[in-house]
Motif scaffolding. Structure first.
Motif, short mmCIF file in Angstrom:
data_model
loop_
_atom_site.label_atom_id
_atom_site.label_comp_id
_atom_site.label_asym_id
_atom_site.label_seq_id
_atom_site.Cartn_x
_atom_site.Cartn_y
_atom_site.Cartn_z
N GLU A 30 101.31 23.42 -24.76
CA GLU A 30 101.34 22.92 -26.14
C GLU A 30 100.19 23.50 -26.97
OE1 GLU A 30 103.77 20.98 -27.51
OE2 GLU A 30 104.77 21.28 -25.56
N GLN A 31 99.50 24.46 -26.41
CA GLN A 31 98.39 25.19 -27.03
C GLN A 31 97.16 24.32 -27.27
OE1 GLN A 31 99.77 27.48 -30.38
NE2 GLN A 31 101.30 28.54 -29.14
N ASN A 32 97.01 23.27 -26.47
CA ASN A 32 95.82 22.43 -26.54
C ASN A 32 94.92 22.81 -25.36
OD1 ASN A 32 93.87 20.47 -26.75
ND2 ASN A 32 95.31 18.82 -27.17
N ILE A 33 94.25 23.93 -25.51
CA ILE A 33 93.45 24.49 -24.43
C ILE A 33 92.25 23.60 -24.12
CG2 ILE A 33 92.13 26.50 -23.64
CD1 ILE A 33 95.21 26.92 -23.88
N THR A 34 91.69 22.98 -25.14
CA THR A 34 90.55 22.08 -24.92
C THR A 34 90.94 20.93 -23.99
OG1 THR A 34 89.64 22.62 -27.09
CG2 THR A 34 88.85 20.60 -26.05
N LEU A 35 92.06 20.29 -24.28
CA LEU A 35 92.55 19.21 -23.41
C LEU A 35 92.88 19.74 -22.02
CD1 LEU A 35 93.40 16.29 -22.91
CD2 LEU A 35 95.65 16.87 -23.91
N ALA A 36 93.46 20.91 -21.97
CA ALA A 36 93.81 21.50 -20.67
C ALA A 36 92.56 21.70 -19.81
CB ALA A 36 94.53 22.83 -20.87
N ARG A 37 91.50 22.20 -20.42
CA ARG A 37 90.25 22.41 -19.68
C ARG A 37 89.65 21.07 -19.23
NH1 ARG A 37 90.70 27.28 -17.85
NH2 ARG A 37 90.91 28.84 -19.46
N GLU A 38 89.75 20.05 -20.09
CA GLU A 38 89.27 18.72 -19.71
C GLU A 38 90.06 18.19 -18.52
OE1 GLU A 38 89.55 16.33 -23.25
OE2 GLU A 38 87.98 17.47 -24.27
N CYS A 39 91.35 18.38 -18.54
CA CYS A 39 92.19 17.94 -17.41
C CYS A 39 91.83 18.68 -16.14
CB CYS A 39 93.67 18.14 -17.74
SG CYS A 39 94.33 17.00 -18.97
N MET A 40 91.57 19.97 -16.26
CA MET A 40 91.19 20.74 -15.07
C MET A 40 89.86 20.25 -14.51
SD MET A 40 93.68 22.63 -14.31
CE MET A 40 92.84 23.37 -12.93
N GLU A 41 88.95 19.87 -15.39
CA GLU A 41 87.66 19.34 -14.92
C GLU A 41 87.88 18.01 -14.19
OE1 GLU A 41 84.01 19.34 -13.74
OE2 GLU A 41 84.84 21.03 -14.86
N LYS A 42 88.77 17.17 -14.71
CA LYS A 42 89.09 15.90 -14.04
C LYS A 42 89.74 16.17 -12.68
CE LYS A 42 89.69 13.18 -18.24
NZ LYS A 42 90.65 12.51 -19.12
N ALA A 43 90.63 17.14 -12.64
CA ALA A 43 91.28 17.49 -11.37
C ALA A 43 90.24 17.96 -10.35
CB ALA A 43 92.34 18.57 -11.60
N ASN A 44 89.30 18.78 -10.82
CA ASN A 44 88.23 19.23 -9.92
C ASN A 44 87.43 18.05 -9.38
OD1 ASN A 44 88.61 22.03 -9.94
ND2 ASN A 44 87.50 22.25 -11.86
N GLN A 45 87.11 17.08 -10.24
CA GLN A 45 86.33 15.92 -9.80
C GLN A 45 87.09 15.09 -8.77
OE1 GLN A 45 83.01 15.28 -10.39
NE2 GLN A 45 83.46 13.88 -8.71
N GLU A 46 88.39 14.94 -8.98
CA GLU A 46 89.20 14.20 -8.00
C GLU A 46 89.19 14.91 -6.65
OE1 GLU A 46 90.61 11.22 -8.22
OE2 GLU A 46 90.22 10.90 -10.35
N LEU A 47 89.23 16.23 -6.68
CA LEU A 47 89.17 16.98 -5.41
C LEU A 47 87.80 16.86 -4.76
CD1 LEU A 47 91.26 20.16 -6.25
CD2 LEU A 47 91.87 18.27 -4.72
N VAL A 48 86.76 16.82 -5.57
CA VAL A 48 85.42 16.59 -5.01
C VAL A 48 85.38 15.24 -4.31
CG1 VAL A 48 83.01 16.13 -5.64
CG2 VAL A 48 84.18 18.10 -6.61
N ASN A 49 85.97 14.23 -4.94
CA ASN A 49 86.02 12.90 -4.32
C ASN A 49 86.77 12.93 -3.00
OD1 ASN A 49 84.65 11.87 -6.55
ND2 ASN A 49 86.50 11.14 -7.55
N ALA A 50 87.90 13.61 -2.98
CA ALA A 50 88.68 13.73 -1.74
C ALA A 50 87.88 14.45 -0.66
CB ALA A 50 90.00 14.44 -2.01
#
Length: 102
Positions: A30-50
């Motif tokens: 949807e061309q919302n790259i800022t939100l996409a990058r924020e989501c990727m950072e959240k995904a990374n944090q969830e993987l760190v938790n795992a």
């Protein structure tokens, strides 16, 4: 925390990471790259938790505390590996959509 709780945390964090990586792809599409990058950072944090939970299990085994290998533990490891792979691919999609936007 008992073994079953640790296993369920790995499944939970991995599922969260994969879902959030999916959200990143949709945001980038949807061309919302800022939100996409924020989501990727959240995904990374969830993987760190795992990984923290997984590392705890590994350290216990290194100390000689044997972990019972169960179907549920294998399932959790499978979820984690798939989430990592999916996160890596999602990052490539976000990069691609960002390049196309330019």
């Amino acid at each position: 925390m008992n073994l079953e709780e640790q296993i369920m945390k790995i499944i939970l964090y991995s599922g969260n990471a994969k879902s959030t990586a999916f959200e990143a792809i949709y945001a980038a599409k949807e061309q919302n790259i800022t939100l996409a990058r924020e989501c990727m950072e959240k995904a990374n944090q969830e993987l760190v938790n795992a990984h923290h939970v997984q590392t705890s299990l590994i350290q216990s085994e290194v100390r000689g505390e044997k972990t019972e290998v169960s179907l549920l533990l294998i399932h959790a490891q499978d979820h984690l590996m798939n989430a990592i792979t999916f996160k890596d691919l999602a990052n490539e999609f976000v990069d691609l959509y960002e390049t196309l936007k330019k």
